[in-house]
Design an enzyme around this catalytic site. Structure first.
Site, PDB file in Angstrom:
ATOM      1  N   GLY A  10      15.363  52.818  92.367  1.00  0.00           N
ATOM      2  CA  GLY A  10      13.934  52.653  92.693  1.00  0.00           C
ATOM      3  C   GLY A  10      13.540  51.186  92.711  1.00  0.00           C
ATOM      4  N   ASP A  57      21.777  55.895  83.827  1.00  0.00           N
ATOM      5  CA  ASP A  57      22.306  56.995  84.648  1.00  0.00           C
ATOM      6  C   ASP A  57      23.637  56.689  85.316  1.00  0.00           C
ATOM      7  OD1 ASP A  57      19.011  58.036  85.895  1.00  0.00           O
ATOM      8  OD2 ASP A  57      19.946  58.086  83.918  1.00  0.00           O
TER       9      ASP A  57
HETATM   10  O1  F6P Z   1      16.542  56.865  85.096  1.00  0.00           O
HETATM   11  C1  F6P Z   1      16.749  56.701  83.737  1.00  0.00           C
HETATM   12  C2  F6P Z   1      16.152  57.851  82.983  1.00  0.00           C
HETATM   13  O2  F6P Z   1      16.405  57.675  81.629  1.00  0.00           O
HETATM   14  C3  F6P Z   1      16.669  59.209  83.419  1.00  0.00           C
HETATM   15  O3  F6P Z   1      17.935  59.518  82.873  1.00  0.00           O
HETATM   16  C4  F6P Z   1      15.566  60.102  82.921  1.00  0.00           C
HETATM   17  O4  F6P Z   1      15.518  61.355  83.579  1.00  0.00           O
HETATM   18  C5  F6P Z   1      14.325  59.274  83.222  1.00  0.00           C
HETATM   19  O5  F6P Z   1      14.737  57.905  83.178  1.00  0.00           O
HETATM   20  C6  F6P Z   1      13.199  59.507  82.241  1.00  0.00           C
HETATM   21  O6  F6P Z   1      12.115  58.745  82.709  1.00  0.00           O
HETATM   22  P1  F6P Z   1      10.835  58.543  81.745  1.00  0.00           P
HETATM   23  O7  F6P Z   1      11.272  57.678  80.609  1.00  0.00           O
HETATM   24  O8  F6P Z   1       9.840  57.863  82.663  1.00  0.00           O
HETATM   25  O9  F6P Z   1      10.422  59.901  81.295  1.00  0.00           O
END
Ligand code: F6P
Length: 307
Positions: free
Chosen positions: A89, A113
């Site tokens: 992103g 990830d």
């Molecule tokens: O992209 C990294 C990550 O930790 C993903 O593994 C997870 O689904 C997401 O971010 C969680 O996002 P947030 O912290 O905005 O809930």
């Protein structure tokens, strides 16, 4: 990501540049939350998880007018090169700033990830999988003592890189990933066979996929189909903090420093990746459009070794 920030700041200053730190990602750029960073600004952060520059998602950056506003701010600050640390992103925003506004940009892959195209490893992945395996080892202690089935859910959004690595390293009996869906009937049959052989303890790893908390759905299915009362443990955001491993600190230091070298040499619109431990430059457009595909190798190996 702090080790990467430290490497960018100290490499840039060593080459006679000034460094402006943007707080809060693209949102912070739009709010003009920025201050000059010095050698001492990044002292004692290499051992800290997270990022001292804060971060966040910025929906506004999907719209050109906001990207124009951000570019105008950077130009008003005489920014001659931007290092963007983040996942796919973040790189879509960086690609737009480069292509739409000519901001010389270099990306450094930072996400737990490990799903970024063009690199074997992303910053944070090694720390996340080590944190997860530590938790799984603890769960295995209680699971074997109580002869229980545990379902452990890990982060990863749409990728299963975390799940397969911790599943293999944690000796999991089953690993569910978004990339390779498994027939639940087969899993139930295997668990029943194990239990009939007296193997009452099993550790099941599931990636969260699109739906964090899906481990509870899985537990419900095991209860309904086989009368198995599985316990659930969702590791969630615990995988996003903690003291970075040596591997992550070294990777981040190498990538952050290389990003500055790239800007210095005029290699813009690229991400610093690592392949077979060699740093490479990958066009940001390719990164934003791709994904680090998960291979089935670890899943197949884990399945053989967990019997
Ligand atoms: O992209 C990294 C990550 O930790 C993903 O593994 C997870 O689904 C997401 O971010 C969680 O996002 P947030 O912290 O905005 O809930």
């Amino acid at each position: 990501m702090n080790a990467a920030i430290r490497a960018v700041v100290r490499t840039a200053i060593s080459k006679g540049h000034q460094v402006l730190g943007i707080y809060g990602g693209y949102s912070g750029m739009l709010e003009q939350r920025a201050e000059e960073l010095f050698l001492r600004s990044v002292a004692n952060i290499i051992q800290r998880g997270g990022t001292v520059l804060k971060t966040g998602r910025c929906a506004e950056f999907m719209h050109a007018e906001y990207r124009t506003k951000a570019a105008a701010f950077l130009k008003s600050q005489n920014v001659t090169g931007l290092v963007c640390i983040g996942g796919d992103g973040s790189f879509r925003g960086a690609t737009a700033l480069y292509k739409e506004h000519g901001i010389p940009t270099v990306g450094v892959p930072g996400t737990i990830d490990n799903d970024v195209f063009g690199t074997d490893l992303t910053i944070g992945f090694d720390t996340a999988i080590n944190t997860a395996v530590d938790a799984i080892d603890r769960i295995r202690d209680t699971a074997t003592s109580h002869e229980r089935v545990f379902i452990v859910e890990v982060m990863g959004r749409n990728s299963g890189h975390i799940a397969v690595n911790v599943g293999l390293a944690g000796g999991a009996e089953e690993i569910f990933t978004p990339e390779f869906p498994m027939a639940l009937d087969k899993v139930v049959e295997k668990l029943k066979n194990s239990q009939s052989r007296g193997k009452k303890t099993s550790i099941i790893i599931t990636a969260e996929g699109q739906k964090p908390g899906r481990a509870y759905d899985l537990a419900e299915q095991l209860r309904k189909r086989a009368g198995i009362e599985a316990k659930v443990c969702i590791l969630g955001h615990t995988l996003r903090g903690g003291t970075p491993t040596v591997g992550d600190r070294v990777l981040a230091s190498r990538m952050g420093s290389a990003a500055v070298e790239c800007l210095q040499l005029g290699h813009h619109g690229v991400m610093i990746g690592v392949m077979k431990n060699q740093l490479i430059r990958v066009p940001l457009e390719q990164v934003a459009a791709g994904q680090n595909q998960l291979s089935k190798e670890y899943l197949e190996l884990a399945s053989i070794l967990a019997n």
